[in-house]
Design an enzyme around this catalytic site. Structure first.
Site, PDB file in Angstrom:
ATOM      1  N   ILE A 182       0.850  -1.196   0.000  1.00 10.30           N
ATOM      2  CA  ILE A 182       0.000   0.000   0.000  1.00 10.30           C
ATOM      3  C   ILE A 182       0.883   1.242   0.000  1.00 10.30           C
ATOM      4  O   ILE A 182       1.804   1.362   0.818  1.00 10.30           O
ATOM      5  CB  ILE A 182      -0.925   0.041   1.238  1.00 10.30           C
ATOM      6  CG1 ILE A 182      -1.678  -1.286   1.400  1.00 10.30           C
ATOM      7  CG2 ILE A 182      -1.915   1.196   1.130  1.00 10.30           C
ATOM      8  CD1 ILE A 182      -2.478  -1.385   2.687  1.00 10.30           C
ATOM      9  N   ASN A 211      -2.433   4.014  -3.618  1.00 10.52           N
ATOM     10  CA  ASN A 211      -3.244   5.021  -2.932  1.00 10.52           C
ATOM     11  C   ASN A 211      -2.609   6.404  -2.907  1.00 10.52           C
ATOM     12  O   ASN A 211      -3.312   7.412  -2.909  1.00 10.52           O
ATOM     13  CB  ASN A 211      -3.511   4.553  -1.494  1.00 10.52           C
ATOM     14  CG  ASN A 211      -4.049   5.655  -0.617  1.00 10.52           C
ATOM     15  OD1 ASN A 211      -5.200   6.086  -0.766  1.00 10.52           O
ATOM     16  ND2 ASN A 211      -3.225   6.143   0.299  1.00 10.52           N
ATOM     17  N   TYR A 247      -4.624  17.514 -11.961  1.00 11.91           N
ATOM     18  CA  TYR A 247      -5.193  16.418 -11.171  1.00 11.91           C
ATOM     19  C   TYR A 247      -6.211  15.627 -11.990  1.00 11.91           C
ATOM     20  O   TYR A 247      -6.175  14.384 -12.023  1.00 11.91           O
ATOM     21  CB  TYR A 247      -5.836  16.981  -9.913  1.00 11.91           C
ATOM     22  CG  TYR A 247      -6.387  15.935  -8.973  1.00 11.91           C
ATOM     23  CD1 TYR A 247      -5.539  15.081  -8.267  1.00 11.91           C
ATOM     24  CD2 TYR A 247      -7.760  15.805  -8.756  1.00 11.91           C
ATOM     25  CE1 TYR A 247      -6.031  14.136  -7.393  1.00 11.91           C
ATOM     26  CE2 TYR A 247      -8.270  14.864  -7.884  1.00 11.91           C
ATOM     27  CZ  TYR A 247      -7.406  14.032  -7.202  1.00 11.91           C
ATOM     28  OH  TYR A 247      -7.900  13.080  -6.342  1.00 11.91           O
ATOM     29  N   LYS A 296      -5.696  11.593 -13.040  1.00  6.57           N
ATOM     30  CA  LYS A 296      -6.637  10.558 -12.617  1.00  6.57           C
ATOM     31  C   LYS A 296      -7.369   9.932 -13.811  1.00  6.57           C
ATOM     32  O   LYS A 296      -7.660   8.730 -13.804  1.00  6.57           O
ATOM     33  CB  LYS A 296      -7.639  11.141 -11.615  1.00  6.57           C
ATOM     34  CG  LYS A 296      -7.021  11.477 -10.261  1.00  6.57           C
ATOM     35  CD  LYS A 296      -6.386  10.255  -9.603  1.00  6.57           C
ATOM     36  CE  LYS A 296      -5.893  10.547  -8.199  1.00  6.57           C
ATOM     37  NZ  LYS A 296      -5.283   9.355  -7.545  1.00  6.57           N
ATOM     38  N   THR A 330     -10.268  14.291   4.958  1.00  2.20           N
ATOM     39  CA  THR A 330      -8.829  14.053   5.020  1.00  2.20           C
ATOM     40  C   THR A 330      -8.059  15.370   4.968  1.00  2.20           C
ATOM     41  O   THR A 330      -8.624  16.435   4.734  1.00  2.20           O
ATOM     42  CB  THR A 330      -8.378  13.187   3.826  1.00  2.20           C
ATOM     43  OG1 THR A 330      -8.644  13.911   2.612  1.00  2.20           O
ATOM     44  CG2 THR A 330      -9.111  11.852   3.798  1.00  2.20           C
TER      45      THR A 330
END
Length: 251
Positions: free
Chosen positions: A6, A87, A154, A158, A191
């Site tokens: 991870i 991640n 971004y 993605k 977050t």
């Protein structure tokens, strides 16, 4: 024994995933700029093998060396499943193209797209002869599917990651011992990344007030909720190779 690799485990979704995977018969390899001592202590208390590897995901050779170290540790004869969860990610630079620095653009693409590609190719190479459950999970974003003012880099990284997922899954379909590859869009979570987004200047990010409203009205999901849904999918469900999943399908 299940093995999990991870990236970005010091906080947010990566931390939640690692915490929920700290249980018997799991071994966890954390690739992160910073160690999370809370996770290390929890793993030690539970008697679970958890290893931290410091790595600059902008450096290809360093990323490859980390994967080599990890795969020399895995006991393939005892592997019930091997999972890579890409991640680690960054939303910056939050600025329209033309105002954004070239090095900031490069850093975003290196972390969000190139690093998962390098990690995935190493994963597939090292597990090619292994006949067990093998899965790559790429953490995507709703921004992959729609333009957002100030997020050109971004959104693009993605979107590229989702296409990478679909293409590699297509390639794996013809392999004798295929790797299942999926993308997962976690939606808006509570977050540090969200906190950073809320600090943006409206001239750079026109949706900043909307994101402040998400926070103030309690619309941000806890990383632990999102993590639980993802782990239910990959460990107890039957993920469809090449599919891009969204959190709203799972909760």
């Amino acid at each position: 024994m299940k093995y999990f690799i991870i990236t970005g485990t010091s906080r947010g979704l990566g931390k939640a995933l690692t915490e929920q995977l700290i249980q018997e018969d799991n071994t966890i390899f954390c690739i992160s700029r910073r160690q999370n001592n809370e996770l290390k202590n929890l793993a030690a208390k539970e008697g679970v093998n958890l290893y931290y590897f410091s790595c600059d995901l902008q450096k290809v050779e360093e990323t490859e060396r980390v994967m080599e170290k990890i795969f020399t540790t895995i006991d393939f004869t005892n592997a019930e499943g091997i999972y890579l969860i890409n991640n680690a990610g960054m939303v910056e630079p939050i600025q329209p193209i033309g105002k954004t620095g070239s090095s900031d653009i490069a850093m975003n693409i290196e972390v969000n797209l190139i690093a998962p590609m390098i990690l995935s190719t190493s994963f597939i190479r090292y597990t090619a002869e292994i006949n067990t459950m093998k899965m790559i999970v790429n953490i995507s974003s709703g921004a992959a599917n729609r333009p957002i003012y100030g997020w050109a880099t971004y959104c693009s990284s993605k979107a590229g990651l989702d296409m990478f997922t679909k293409t590699v899954a297509f390639e794996q379909d013809s392999e004798e011992s295929p790797v299942t590859v999926i993308s997962f869009s976690p939606g808006v979570m509570d977050t540090d990344m969200q906190a950073s987004i809320r600090q943006s200047d409206e001239s750079d990010f026109k949706d900043v007030e909307k994101f402040k409203e998400y926070h103030e009205s309690g619309q941000l999901r806890a990383p632990e909720t999102v993590s639980h849904a993802l782990l239910q999918l990959i460990l107890n469900g039957t993920p469809e190779n090449g599919r891009v999943y969204h959190i709203t399908e799972l909760v």
